[in-house]
Design a protein around this motif. Structure first.
Motif, PDB file in Angstrom:
ATOM      1  N   ALA A 186     104.440  62.583 -24.993  1.00  0.00           N
ATOM      2  CA  ALA A 186     104.404  61.279 -25.673  1.00  0.00           C
ATOM      3  C   ALA A 186     103.726  61.414 -27.044  1.00  0.00           C
ATOM      4  CB  ALA A 186     103.660  60.270 -24.810  1.00  0.00           C
ATOM      5  N   ILE A 187     102.659  62.177 -27.093  1.00  0.00           N
ATOM      6  CA  ILE A 187     101.960  62.376 -28.377  1.00  0.00           C
ATOM      7  C   ILE A 187     102.899  63.085 -29.359  1.00  0.00           C
ATOM      8  CG2 ILE A 187      99.989  63.483 -29.526  1.00  0.00           C
ATOM      9  CD1 ILE A 187      98.558  63.283 -26.700  1.00  0.00           C
ATOM     10  N   ALA A 188     103.648  64.070 -28.877  1.00  0.00           N
ATOM     11  CA  ALA A 188     104.581  64.792 -29.759  1.00  0.00           C
ATOM     12  C   ALA A 188     105.623  63.839 -30.335  1.00  0.00           C
ATOM     13  CB  ALA A 188     105.264  65.926 -28.996  1.00  0.00           C
ATOM     14  N   ALA A 189     106.165  62.960 -29.475  1.00  0.00           N
ATOM     15  CA  ALA A 189     107.177  62.011 -29.966  1.00  0.00           C
ATOM     16  C   ALA A 189     106.585  61.108 -31.047  1.00  0.00           C
ATOM     17  CB  ALA A 189     107.719  61.181 -28.803  1.00  0.00           C
ATOM     18  N   MET A 190     105.345  60.679 -30.848  1.00  0.00           N
ATOM     19  CA  MET A 190     104.707  59.803 -31.839  1.00  0.00           C
ATOM     20  C   MET A 190     104.275  60.587 -33.082  1.00  0.00           C
ATOM     21  SD  MET A 190     105.148  56.996 -30.440  1.00  0.00           S
ATOM     22  CE  MET A 190     104.179  55.778 -31.278  1.00  0.00           C
ATOM     23  N   MET A 191     104.000  61.874 -32.906  1.00  0.00           N
ATOM     24  CA  MET A 191     103.695  62.726 -34.061  1.00  0.00           C
ATOM     25  C   MET A 191     104.906  62.815 -34.981  1.00  0.00           C
ATOM     26  SD  MET A 191     101.898  66.313 -33.274  1.00  0.00           S
ATOM     27  CE  MET A 191     100.162  66.272 -33.036  1.00  0.00           C
ATOM     28  N   SER A 192     106.073  62.891 -34.366  1.00  0.00           N
ATOM     29  CA  SER A 192     107.303  62.943 -35.153  1.00  0.00           C
ATOM     30  C   SER A 192     107.424  61.671 -35.997  1.00  0.00           C
ATOM     31  CB  SER A 192     108.502  63.088 -34.208  1.00  0.00           C
ATOM     32  OG  SER A 192     109.696  62.931 -34.918  1.00  0.00           O
ATOM     33  N   ILE A 193     107.114  60.535 -35.392  1.00  0.00           N
ATOM     34  CA  ILE A 193     107.171  59.261 -36.130  1.00  0.00           C
ATOM     35  C   ILE A 193     106.159  59.282 -37.282  1.00  0.00           C
ATOM     36  CG2 ILE A 193     106.592  56.793 -35.914  1.00  0.00           C
ATOM     37  CD1 ILE A 193     108.064  56.796 -33.262  1.00  0.00           C
ATOM     38  N   GLU A 236      99.243  50.384 -33.321  1.00  0.00           N
ATOM     39  CA  GLU A 236      99.615  50.916 -31.995  1.00  0.00           C
ATOM     40  C   GLU A 236      99.806  52.438 -32.054  1.00  0.00           C
ATOM     41  OE1 GLU A 236      99.108  48.570 -30.148  1.00  0.00           O
ATOM     42  OE2 GLU A 236      99.981  48.913 -28.182  1.00  0.00           O
ATOM     43  N   TRP A 237     100.406  52.894 -33.169  1.00  0.00           N
ATOM     44  CA  TRP A 237     100.583  54.347 -33.369  1.00  0.00           C
ATOM     45  C   TRP A 237      99.208  55.031 -33.454  1.00  0.00           C
ATOM     46  CZ3 TRP A 237      99.140  57.546 -37.501  1.00  0.00           C
ATOM     47  CH2 TRP A 237      99.660  58.832 -37.485  1.00  0.00           C
ATOM     48  N   LEU A 238      98.283  54.389 -34.164  1.00  0.00           N
ATOM     49  CA  LEU A 238      96.930  54.944 -34.294  1.00  0.00           C
ATOM     50  C   LEU A 238      96.259  55.067 -32.927  1.00  0.00           C
ATOM     51  CD1 LEU A 238      95.782  53.083 -37.531  1.00  0.00           C
ATOM     52  CD2 LEU A 238      95.841  55.581 -37.235  1.00  0.00           C
ATOM     53  N   ALA A 239      96.523  54.084 -32.055  1.00  0.00           N
ATOM     54  CA  ALA A 239      95.922  54.129 -30.715  1.00  0.00           C
ATOM     55  C   ALA A 239      96.397  55.370 -29.958  1.00  0.00           C
ATOM     56  CB  ALA A 239      96.274  52.852 -29.947  1.00  0.00           C
ATOM     57  N   VAL A 240      97.670  55.734 -30.140  1.00  0.00           N
ATOM     58  CA  VAL A 240      98.181  56.959 -29.504  1.00  0.00           C
ATOM     59  C   VAL A 240      97.445  58.168 -30.076  1.00  0.00           C
ATOM     60  CG1 VAL A 240     100.200  58.425 -29.106  1.00  0.00           C
ATOM     61  CG2 VAL A 240     100.490  55.941 -29.251  1.00  0.00           C
ATOM     62  N   MET A 241      97.304  58.183 -31.397  1.00  0.00           N
ATOM     63  CA  MET A 241      96.681  59.345 -32.052  1.00  0.00           C
ATOM     64  C   MET A 241      95.198  59.472 -31.668  1.00  0.00           C
ATOM     65  SD  MET A 241      98.999  60.963 -33.617  1.00  0.00           S
ATOM     66  CE  MET A 241     100.470  60.451 -32.732  1.00  0.00           C
ATOM     67  N   VAL A 242      94.510  58.317 -31.494  1.00  0.00           N
ATOM     68  CA  VAL A 242      93.087  58.362 -31.114  1.00  0.00           C
ATOM     69  C   VAL A 242      92.951  58.849 -29.673  1.00  0.00           C
ATOM     70  CG1 VAL A 242      91.040  56.952 -30.668  1.00  0.00           C
ATOM     71  CG2 VAL A 242      92.357  56.599 -32.773  1.00  0.00           C
ATOM     72  N   THR A 243      93.700  58.240 -28.760  1.00  0.00           N
ATOM     73  CA  THR A 243      93.574  58.640 -27.356  1.00  0.00           C
ATOM     74  C   THR A 243      94.140  60.047 -27.136  1.00  0.00           C
ATOM     75  OG1 THR A 243      95.621  57.446 -26.884  1.00  0.00           O
ATOM     76  CG2 THR A 243      93.557  56.294 -26.400  1.00  0.00           C
ATOM     77  N   GLY A 244      95.014  60.468 -28.028  1.00  0.00           N
ATOM     78  CA  GLY A 244      95.577  61.821 -27.934  1.00  0.00           C
ATOM     79  C   GLY A 244      94.702  62.873 -28.585  1.00  0.00           C
ATOM     80  N   ARG A 259      83.129  50.081 -37.080  1.00  0.00           N
ATOM     81  CA  ARG A 259      83.765  49.723 -38.369  1.00  0.00           C
ATOM     82  C   ARG A 259      85.272  49.509 -38.236  1.00  0.00           C
ATOM     83  NH1 ARG A 259      79.819  53.503 -39.974  1.00  0.00           N
ATOM     84  NH2 ARG A 259      78.494  52.696 -41.646  1.00  0.00           N
ATOM     85  N   ALA A 260      85.809  49.808 -37.059  1.00  0.00           N
ATOM     86  CA  ALA A 260      87.273  49.755 -36.836  1.00  0.00           C
ATOM     87  C   ALA A 260      88.007  50.607 -37.868  1.00  0.00           C
ATOM     88  CB  ALA A 260      87.775  48.313 -36.842  1.00  0.00           C
ATOM     89  N   THR A 261      87.468  51.824 -38.093  1.00  0.00           N
ATOM     90  CA  THR A 261      88.143  52.731 -39.047  1.00  0.00           C
ATOM     91  C   THR A 261      88.635  53.996 -38.344  1.00  0.00           C
ATOM     92  OG1 THR A 261      86.013  53.740 -39.621  1.00  0.00           O
ATOM     93  CG2 THR A 261      86.816  51.974 -41.083  1.00  0.00           C
ATOM     94  N   TYR A 262      89.673  54.544 -38.927  1.00  0.00           N
ATOM     95  CA  TYR A 262      90.341  55.732 -38.365  1.00  0.00           C
ATOM     96  C   TYR A 262      90.260  56.883 -39.376  1.00  0.00           C
ATOM     97  CZ  TYR A 262      92.563  52.084 -35.519  1.00  0.00           C
ATOM     98  OH  TYR A 262      92.808  51.006 -34.703  1.00  0.00           O
ATOM     99  N   THR A 263      90.091  58.101 -38.838  1.00  0.00           N
ATOM    100  CA  THR A 263      90.015  59.282 -39.711  1.00  0.00           C
ATOM    101  C   THR A 263      90.893  60.388 -39.136  1.00  0.00           C
ATOM    102  OG1 THR A 263      87.703  58.740 -40.152  1.00  0.00           O
ATOM    103  CG2 THR A 263      88.404  60.969 -40.745  1.00  0.00           C
ATOM    104  N   LEU A 264      91.655  61.021 -40.012  1.00  0.00           N
ATOM    105  CA  LEU A 264      92.361  62.244 -39.615  1.00  0.00           C
ATOM    106  C   LEU A 264      91.475  63.405 -40.046  1.00  0.00           C
ATOM    107  CD1 LEU A 264      94.987  63.605 -38.556  1.00  0.00           C
ATOM    108  CD2 LEU A 264      95.811  63.594 -40.925  1.00  0.00           C
ATOM    109  N   PRO A 265      90.797  64.070 -39.079  1.00  0.00           N
ATOM    110  CA  PRO A 265      89.872  65.136 -39.470  1.00  0.00           C
ATOM    111  C   PRO A 265      90.584  66.205 -40.306  1.00  0.00           C
ATOM    112  CG  PRO A 265      89.681  64.656 -37.132  1.00  0.00           C
ATOM    113  CD  PRO A 265      90.895  63.917 -37.622  1.00  0.00           C
TER     114      PRO A 265
END
Ligand SMILES: C[S@@+](CC[C@H](N)C(=O)[O-])C[C@H]1O[C@@H](n2cnc3c(N)ncnc32)[C@H](O)[C@@H]1O
Length: 353
Positions: free
Chosen positions: A22-29, A63-71, A80-86
């Motif tokens: 599932a993470i791979a499919a969303m990574m493609s998106i 919603e996509w970010l939620a996949v990336m965070v839990t993945g 702060r409700a902020t997201y970071t791509l390390p």
């Protein structure tokens, strides 16, 4: 009463595999929409800031970010409700990554799903598929070879053959067999104006894309033609022939290599990239991404060869098979390379003596 601490885990490895798929499919998106690129350039940002920077709808992006965070791909600061791509994750999910942008390959996972209904029928009937059955195939392939081939042509790949770059500078005849969207040939045509370049491919849409890209660059020393290589019969016409990941899914790979040998002039060079797996399944267990490669084989490379009435050798036909076919075609001295920038493939340099 709900307890989060005692929540049962879906059975270990199977659950992990489904989650990773599932993470791979969303990574493609994320790759297709430029989300990784945008996030790599932003400081920690809210979903609204990320959506605005990517010119996308905030609700979908959240919603996509939620996949990336839990993945485990993106980190989340709940206060702060902020997201970071390390930085270290951005390094393998954006262009310019040392071992290539892995998000490019996530698109192949989605492609497998897109053709599932047809593949189910193939399992029952034994029939094959056609390249046109795969949406965006040539686009994905051009991105893939963009990073394993085009980005390293002048620094690593052409120098594999002694004296080749000097000959290209002076002027020689070059063929790329199964050229796809033609980006490698275009890069060579730009760099070596004294040489003449020809690209053949079975697929009209790939050839159109190649012709358009060559015309946009005003190149007059490269031509692309839609051509079925099973009917290829030129003799002693080229000084260099290349094929980039284009032999194993042919109708008749062994026969194609005989034809390419015949098409080379004496002293001509054949530079071939193909998949680096072994012909023996047991040897491939430790190979990185071997299951992915067999899955591509089962859903694409094997069916497109079978669809041409061919052997269906598959992606994992093996470097041993490739080397034996090259020798049988007439190449006496075959050098094999496994290159650090391209660990999934093998490179052969063969000279017609
Ligand atoms: C995996 S793709 C590689 C494309 C390109 N070399 C690249 O690296 O982007 C394999 C290519 O072989 C071409 N091909 C397959 N069978 C062929 C045939 N019989 N004649 C000509 N081209 C063929 C396909 O159309 C496809 O573009």
């Amino acid at each position: 009463m709900h307890s989060t601490s005692r929540r049962p885990k879906p059975s270990g490895r199977a659950g992990e595999i489904i989650n990773a798929g599932a993470i791979a499919a969303m990574m493609s998106i994320g790759h297709r929409l430029g989300l990784f690129r945008v996030m790599a350039e932003l400081p920690p940002a809210t979903s609204a800031e990320i959506a605005a920077a990517a010119k996308l709808n905030e609700r979908y992006v959240r919603e996509w970010l939620a996949v990336m965070v839990t993945g485990g791909v993106v980190t989340y600061d709940a206060g702060r409700a902020t997201y970071t791509l390390p930085r270290e994750h951005a390094a393998c999910l954006t262009p310019g990554a040392q071992l290539g942008n892995l998000a490019v390959y996530a698109q192949a996972v989605v492609l497998m799903g897109a053709v599932q209904e047809r593949i189910l029928g193939c399992f029952r009937s034994g029939a094959g598929m056609a390249y046109e059955d795969y949406p965006c195939f040539h686009q994905i392939m051009a991105e893939d070879s963009g990073q394993t081939v085009v980005d390293h042509l002048f620094t690593i790949l052409l120098p594999l053959a002694d004296g080749l770059t000097t000959r290209l500078e002076r002027g020689i005849d070059v063929l790329d067999a199964g050229c796809g969207a033609g980006r490698a040939l275009i890069a060579m045509a730009e760099r070596y104006p004294n040489s003449g370049f020809t690209g053949y491919d079975l697929c009209g849409d790939a050839i159109e894309s190649a012709q358009q890209a060559a015309a946009e660059r005003g190149l007059s020393n490269v031509r692309f033609e839609q051509r079925d290589l099973t009917e290829f019969s030129e003799t002693e016409r080229y000084d260099l022939i290349t094929s980039f990941d284009a032999v194993h899914d042919q109708k008749e790979p062994a026969e194609l290599l005989v034809r390419l040998y015949r098409a080379l002039r004496l002293g001509g060079i054949y530079l071939m990239q193909d998949i680096g797996g072994s012909a023996r399944l047991e040897n491939n267990v430790p190979l990185p991404m071997a299951a992915f490669l067999y899955a591509i084989s089962c859903t694409h490379c094997m069916p497109v060869s079978l669809g041409q009435g061919g052997a269906g050798l598959g992606t994992m036909w093996g470097w041993e098979t490739a080397q034996a076919f090259l020798q049988r075609a007439g190449f006496a001295n075959v050098q094999r390379h496994v290159l650090p920038h391209d660990p999934l493939n093998v490179w052969f340099v063969s000279v017609k003596q």
